[in-house]
Design an enzyme around this catalytic site. Structure first.
Site, PDB file in Angstrom:
ATOM      1  N   TRP A 102       0.632  -1.348  -0.028  1.00 21.04           N
ATOM      2  CA  TRP A 102      -0.012   0.195   0.101  1.00 21.04           C
ATOM      3  C   TRP A 102       0.690   1.336  -0.171  1.00 21.04           C
ATOM      4  O   TRP A 102       0.347   2.151  -0.652  1.00 21.04           O
ATOM      5  CB  TRP A 102      -0.867   0.062   1.210  1.00 21.04           C
ATOM      6  CG  TRP A 102      -2.037  -1.169   1.138  1.00 21.04           C
ATOM      7  CD1 TRP A 102      -2.089  -2.198   1.834  1.00 21.04           C
ATOM      8  CD2 TRP A 102      -3.040  -1.503  -0.039  1.00 21.04           C
ATOM      9  NE1 TRP A 102      -2.918  -3.155   1.724  1.00 21.04           N
ATOM     10  CE2 TRP A 102      -3.561  -2.494   0.452  1.00 21.04           C
ATOM     11  CE3 TRP A 102      -3.237  -0.981  -1.133  1.00 21.04           C
ATOM     12  CZ2 TRP A 102      -4.799  -3.114  -0.347  1.00 21.04           C
ATOM     13  CZ3 TRP A 102      -4.295  -1.260  -1.960  1.00 21.04           C
ATOM     14  CH2 TRP A 102      -4.993  -2.414  -1.608  1.00 21.04           C
ATOM     15  N   ASP A 104      -1.544   6.639   6.503  1.00 25.27           N
ATOM     16  CA  ASP A 104      -2.470   5.758   6.038  1.00 25.27           C
ATOM     17  C   ASP A 104      -2.832   4.768   7.262  1.00 25.27           C
ATOM     18  O   ASP A 104      -2.007   3.919   7.351  1.00 25.27           O
ATOM     19  CB  ASP A 104      -2.232   4.716   4.722  1.00 25.27           C
ATOM     20  CG  ASP A 104      -3.288   3.800   4.362  1.00 25.27           C
ATOM     21  OD1 ASP A 104      -4.295   3.725   5.070  1.00 25.27           O
ATOM     22  OD2 ASP A 104      -2.984   3.115   3.457  1.00 25.27           O
ATOM     23  N   LYS A 133     -12.047  -1.880   6.623  1.00 27.11           N
ATOM     24  CA  LYS A 133     -11.132  -2.659   7.412  1.00 27.11           C
ATOM     25  C   LYS A 133     -11.436  -2.974   8.637  1.00 27.11           C
ATOM     26  O   LYS A 133     -11.290  -3.870   9.459  1.00 27.11           O
ATOM     27  CB  LYS A 133      -9.605  -2.063   7.412  1.00 27.11           C
ATOM     28  CG  LYS A 133      -8.931  -1.840   5.922  1.00 27.11           C
ATOM     29  CD  LYS A 133      -8.718  -3.248   5.283  1.00 27.11           C
ATOM     30  CE  LYS A 133      -8.674  -3.209   3.712  1.00 27.11           C
ATOM     31  NZ  LYS A 133      -7.732  -2.581   3.336  1.00 27.11           N
TER      32      LYS A 133
END
Ligand code: PLP
Length: 362
Positions: free
Chosen positions: A101, A171, A195
């Site tokens: 990511w 993030d 998530k």
């Protein structure tokens, strides 16, 4: 009703209390005669829902007044682009590469400016967090970017990097609201909510006000300007209404549970059950350097791909879903987010122990 233990990395398990309440309100939201899905985002009722969600989040995280909370659409992957578009002035930013990511975020930023790779753990398949206490940070960097919890590899920054005064952009998708968080350490933090907090389609952005500027990069679409969303209190256009409503319920659930200190206590307790088992097992082993382990995502392997596959299949047949590791890593991964009960982790460990006794020729 048969609920499984769902170890999915995302979209992931949500609290049963929240799902039940949403089900009860599905046909008629508190006497409105319609579902939240069907109501105008400009209505008084919806205004109450979004304002209350923001306030509950502010209370939970103790967000200072000089930070804006934005609810936007587009997935965390769209934020990979909106960060450079909104925050680059010198068109140069530093990225710490701790997994896919972060890598994708850096690749996206390269479309708009220079990306300096400040540190990386690619040399050991992202199984650790590099030392970020004394990075070589140029004076003209616009910000330093991290992915704080690496969902795929199961690592977490337990100490934030020393950015030498540069704004930190993080993030936090897969560790959002899993423990207390000092917002003042960040210029901006953001999460895709699927998530740990709600259904896919909503992002929560928390940004210090002075970073919300008029002068963004040329050709930045209106919908990607933080200022537009901030000026319109996340109601510039139709927001992801239903998702925000569910997030609001999860924020209330977290408050009722005792807030983020209590969530951290529970998450540590749950993760310890699994890590302690892995550390004594002769068949299974964790893949992450112990001091960098995530409380949320726990990858593990047997070292034998066929045995891994057998484990995943037998686990599924016993009601433990989504234990297969990410396609780029293999093995197994148990994601044990806020809504995974301790009993679920204990049941998984009991199952692993049984599997080891049946299969471990060691
Ligand atoms: C899942 C994930 C993403 C990507 O989220 P999308 O909403 O699918 O774009 C980004 N960062 C982290 C840490 C993630 O876990």
């Amino acid at each position: 009703m048969a609920r499984v233990y769902n170890f999915s990395a995302g979209p992931a398990v949500l609290p049963e209390e929240v799902l039940k309440e949403a089900a009860e309100e599905m046909m008629d939201y508190r006497g409105c005669g319609m579902s939240v899905m069907e109501m105008s985002h400009r209505s008084k009722v919806y205004d109450g829902i979004i304002k209350e969600a923001e306030q509950d989040l502010r209370d939970l995280m103790k967000i200072p007044d000089n930070y804006k909370v934005l609810f936007v659409q587009g997935g965390a992957s769209l934020v990979f682009a909106s960060v450079p578009m909104n925050l680059m002035k010198n068109r140069k930013a530093g990225y710490i590469i701790t997994g896919q990511w972060a890598k994708k975020a850096a690749a996206e930023a390269k479309i708009y400016g220079d990306v300096v790779e400040l540190a990386s753990s690619a040399d050991k398949t992202f199984s650790y967090i590099p030392d970020c206490s004394d990075l070589d940070i140029d004076d003209d960097l616009d910000y330093v970017y991290i992915c704080e919890n690496n969902t795929i590899y199961g690592t977490k920054f337990h100490t934030l990097p020393n950015t030498k005064g540069k704004d930190l952009v993080s993030d936090v998708s897969s560790c959002f609201l899993s423990e207390p968080c000092d917002v003042t350490k960040y210029g901006m933090l953001y999460a895709g909510v699927q998530k740990n907090v709600g259904p896919a389609g909503t992002q929560v952005l928390i940004i210090r006000e002075d970073l919300i500027r008029d002068e963004v990069l040329p050709y930045t679409p209106t919908m990607m300007k933080y200022k537009i969303h901030a000026d319109n209190e996340s109601l510039y256009n139709t927001p992801p209404c239903y998702g925000i409503y569910i997030c609001g319920k999860v924020f209330k659930w977290l408050k009722d549970m005792g807030g983020l200190e209590e969530m951290q206590r529970r998450n540590k307790e749950k993760a310890a059950i699994l890590y302690d088992f892995l550390d004594q097992s002769k068949l299974f082993k964790g893949t992450v350097r112990p001091q960098d382990r995530s409380l949320m995502n726990v990858p593990f392997i047997t070292g034998d791909a066929d045995l891994d596959a057998k484990f995943v299949a037998e686990a599924k047949a016993s009601g433990f879903e989504n234990l297969k590791g990410h396609r780029s890593v293999g093995g197994m991964r148990a994601s044990i987010y806020n809504a995974m009960p301790k009993e679920g982790v204990q049941a998984l460990v009991n199952f692993m122990d049984k599997f080891e006794k049946e299969n471990g020729n060691v």
